[in-house]
Design a protein around this motif. Structure first.
Motif, PDB file in Angstrom:
ATOM      1  N   LYS A   2       0.828  -1.200   0.000  1.00 25.83           N
ATOM      2  CA  LYS A   2       0.000   0.000   0.000  1.00 25.83           C
ATOM      3  C   LYS A   2       0.868   1.259   0.000  1.00 25.83           C
ATOM      4  O   LYS A   2       1.972   1.269   0.528  1.00 25.83           O
ATOM      5  CB  LYS A   2      -0.907   0.012   1.212  1.00 25.83           C
ATOM      6  CG  LYS A   2      -1.941  -1.074   1.204  1.00 25.83           C
ATOM      7  CD  LYS A   2      -2.796  -1.004   2.446  1.00 25.83           C
ATOM      8  CE  LYS A   2      -3.776  -2.151   2.473  1.00 25.83           C
ATOM      9  NZ  LYS A   2      -4.506  -2.224   3.724  1.00 25.83           N
ATOM     10  N   THR A   3       0.334   2.326  -0.572  1.00 26.63           N
ATOM     11  CA  THR A   3       1.072   3.579  -0.704  1.00 26.63           C
ATOM     12  C   THR A   3       1.539   4.117   0.647  1.00 26.63           C
ATOM     13  O   THR A   3       2.692   4.543   0.771  1.00 26.63           O
ATOM     14  CB  THR A   3       0.209   4.641  -1.416  1.00 26.63           C
ATOM     15  OG1 THR A   3      -0.194   4.116  -2.681  1.00 26.63           O
ATOM     16  CG2 THR A   3       0.976   5.924  -1.624  1.00 26.63           C
ATOM     17  N   ARG A   6       4.377   1.921   1.837  1.00 26.86           N
ATOM     18  CA  ARG A   6       5.571   2.177   1.011  1.00 26.86           C
ATOM     19  C   ARG A   6       6.239   3.482   1.429  1.00 26.86           C
ATOM     20  O   ARG A   6       7.454   3.555   1.559  1.00 26.86           O
ATOM     21  CB  ARG A   6       5.183   2.221  -0.474  1.00 26.86           C
ATOM     22  CG  ARG A   6       6.401   2.389  -1.375  1.00 26.86           C
ATOM     23  CD  ARG A   6       6.048   2.319  -2.855  1.00 26.86           C
ATOM     24  NE  ARG A   6       5.632   0.979  -3.197  1.00 26.86           N
ATOM     25  CZ  ARG A   6       4.427   0.665  -3.691  1.00 26.86           C
ATOM     26  NH1 ARG A   6       3.524   1.599  -3.895  1.00 26.86           N
ATOM     27  NH2 ARG A   6       4.123  -0.568  -3.999  1.00 26.86           N
ATOM     28  N   HIS A   7       5.434   4.512   1.681  1.00 29.53           N
ATOM     29  CA  HIS A   7       5.968   5.802   2.119  1.00 29.53           C
ATOM     30  C   HIS A   7       6.697   5.647   3.458  1.00 29.53           C
ATOM     31  O   HIS A   7       7.793   6.189   3.633  1.00 29.53           O
ATOM     32  CB  HIS A   7       4.848   6.841   2.230  1.00 29.53           C
ATOM     33  CG  HIS A   7       5.304   8.160   2.771  1.00 29.53           C
ATOM     34  ND1 HIS A   7       6.062   9.045   2.033  1.00 29.53           N
ATOM     35  CD2 HIS A   7       5.134   8.725   3.985  1.00 29.53           C
ATOM     36  CE1 HIS A   7       6.342  10.105   2.770  1.00 29.53           C
ATOM     37  NE2 HIS A   7       5.783   9.940   3.957  1.00 29.53           N
TER      38      HIS A   7
END
Length: 141
Positions: A2-3, A6-7
């Motif tokens: 998921k974004t 990942r961030h």
């Protein structure tokens, strides 16, 4: 991945890079002697040498990480095969290893810096970041 996850992973890796000027390795969720995720920033010459020589079998960092959790300074590890001395010859000095997680999904990380040993506070921070990466990437299994 998921974004948001990942961030968070990228943020931890960037922070790790700022603490470890000569490189680091995160082997996350090791199962059957292989990590599910591997991040390495050590010099390519060391990575190639390490892999070509099959050093993982005798690596005291890996052996410690598979049998213990927490953190340990490389200078405190037994190194009969001379792997850590070889690493130092490749510029990897002042090493620290962290290990977290159950044996069924252990994560082991190695960190180096060129100028001095990691302080106890830095070692704890790196252990915390290893734990965070372990937790963040658990859903990728």
């Amino acid at each position: 991945m998921k974004t948001e996850i990942r961030h968070s992973v990228v943020q931890i890796l960037n922070e790790t890079g700022a603490l470890c000027d000569s490189g680091y390795a995160y082997a996350l969720h090791i199962l059957f002697a292989r990590p599910n995720i591997l991040y390495r920033t050590y010099p390519q010459s060391w990575i190639d040498h390490y892999d070509e020589q099959g050093m993982i079998v005798e690596d005291p960092v890996v052996k410690w990480g598979l049998s213990k959790t927490g953190f340990v300074y490389w200078k405190d590890l037994d190194d009969p095969a001379g792997i850590l001395a070889d690493a130092a010859a490749h510029g990897l000095t002042n090493g620290l290893t962290c290990a977290v997680g159950a044996l069924s999904s252990r994560s082991i990380a190695g960190f180096t810096r060129s100028d001095r040993a990691f302080s106890a506070a830095e070692a704890q921070k790196l252990l915390d970041m290893t734990s965070q990466l372990h937790d963040l990437t658990a859903e990728t299994l």
